[in-house]
Design a protein around this motif. Structure first.
Motif, PDB file in Angstrom:
ATOM      1  N   SER A 245      31.656 -60.489 -38.636  1.00 36.31           N
ATOM      2  CA  SER A 245      32.901 -60.276 -37.895  1.00 36.31           C
ATOM      3  C   SER A 245      33.420 -58.886 -38.257  1.00 36.31           C
TER       4      SER A 245
ATOM      5  N   THR B   2      35.251 -68.116 -36.955  1.00 32.67           N
ATOM      6  CA  THR B   2      35.599 -66.689 -37.017  1.00 32.67           C
ATOM      7  C   THR B   2      36.774 -66.369 -36.076  1.00 32.67           C
TER       8      THR B   2
ATOM      9  N   THR C 278      32.644 -60.236 -33.065  1.00 34.41           N
ATOM     10  CA  THR C 278      31.574 -60.779 -33.905  1.00 34.41           C
ATOM     11  C   THR C 278      30.251 -60.310 -33.305  1.00 34.41           C
TER      12      THR C 278
END
Ligand SMILES: O=C(O)CCC(=O)C(=O)O
Length: 284
Positions: free
Chosen positions: A49, A212, A220
């Motif tokens: 990320s 995430t 990401t």
């Protein structure tokens, strides 16, 4: 029916036909420096990320242009969420936008993003595989866990990487992505029919998911070998994600699986050919 603030069907075309401002183009093409730790983390986990992949005016511009493109693609679809197929309830999928809209092409061809992809894959260069907007509607269902490479006619799964850029904030409740860390090391493993008949992949049982949540402009990146999915959008807002999928230069065509062999980016190729077609230009 979908709608975006301040965009009508008429203004959408104007937005898409306007030239991209010079400053935005500069941003799309400026380098993004990755640290050794970040590259190693990607290698180890199969995803990463990254913050501030796009910021300021360039982010606002990209959001508007991609919203306009999604609006045009979906304007005739008047169905409510519950009238759609299970797969369509996971996201509004709009692929190959860059070939229809020059303003989106400027974004998709950006060397900033392709450079990150190349550096994470530790490749000599990165080619475009394809782009797709993946917007999850308010209350849209989960995205079932899967491995991208199982849908692509490519021999080398590790030579593929997806950038998933958030155009608006994507907290967990809006359906952020999750990944199974290290699952890329399992190899090409399991086809999940996310289109009609999804199942929970066997091979990742026992691996804990990493969610995430990211803010607008963060992204990401995940390998085509990494198992992943996304949560449900329990919010009242659209989740706006834009993806670009890259190939390491040198990836080759695999015609063995009939489900995938007709992929638009590979038309004309023979088994084992280097993937180098009009739809897969080298971006960096
Ligand atoms: O956007 C989503 O919900 C899923 C994204 C995904 O599976 C991908 O980009 O490979």
């Amino acid at each position: 029916m979908i709608a975006f603030d301040g965009i009508t069907n008429d203004t959408a075309l104007k937005i898409l036909n306007a030239p991209t401002p010079e400053k935005v183009l500069e941003n799309y093409n400026s380098p993004y420096q990755l640290s050794k730790e970040q590259i190693n983390s990607y290698k180890e986990n199969g995803f990463i990320s990254l913050k501030n992949v796009l910021t300021g005016e360039a982010l606002t511009h990209a959001q508007r242009v991609i919203e306009a493109a999604v609006l045009i693609r979906k304007e005739k679809d008047k169905r409510t969420l519950s009238e759609k197929s299970q797969y369509e309830q996971s996201f509004l999928q709009c692929g190959y936008l860059c070939w229809d809209f020059l303003a989106v092409k400027d974004f998709v061809f950006g060397k900033r993003f392709a450079g990150i992809a190349r550096d994470l894959m530790q490749a000599s260069g990165a080619r475009l595989w394809h782009d797709q907007a993946l917007f999850k509607e308010p209350h849209g269902r989960v995205t079932d866990a899967h491995q991208d490479i199982s849908y692509w006619p490519i021999n080398e799964g590790g030579f593929t990487i997806t950038m998933w850029l958030a155009l608006n904030d994507v907290p967990k409740e809006k359906g952020c992505l999750y990944f199974y860390p290290g699952s890329h090391k399992l190899g090409n493993k399991e086809y999940v029919d996310i289109f009609k008949n999804p199942h929970q992949p066997e091979v990742v049982k026992g691996i804990e998911k990493t969610f995430t949540p990211i803010n607008a402009g963060d992204a990401t990146f995940h390998s085509g070998l990494t198992f992943h999915g996304a949560g449900q959008n329990v919010s009242d807002e659209m989740r706006e994600g834009m993806t670009v999928i890259y190939l390491a230069d040198g990836a080759t065509f695999d015609s063995s699986d009939e489900r995938n062999a007709t992929h638009k980016s590979c038309v004309g190729l023979k088994d084992g050919d280097k993937i180098d077609t009009q739809y897969t230009p080298r971006l960096i």
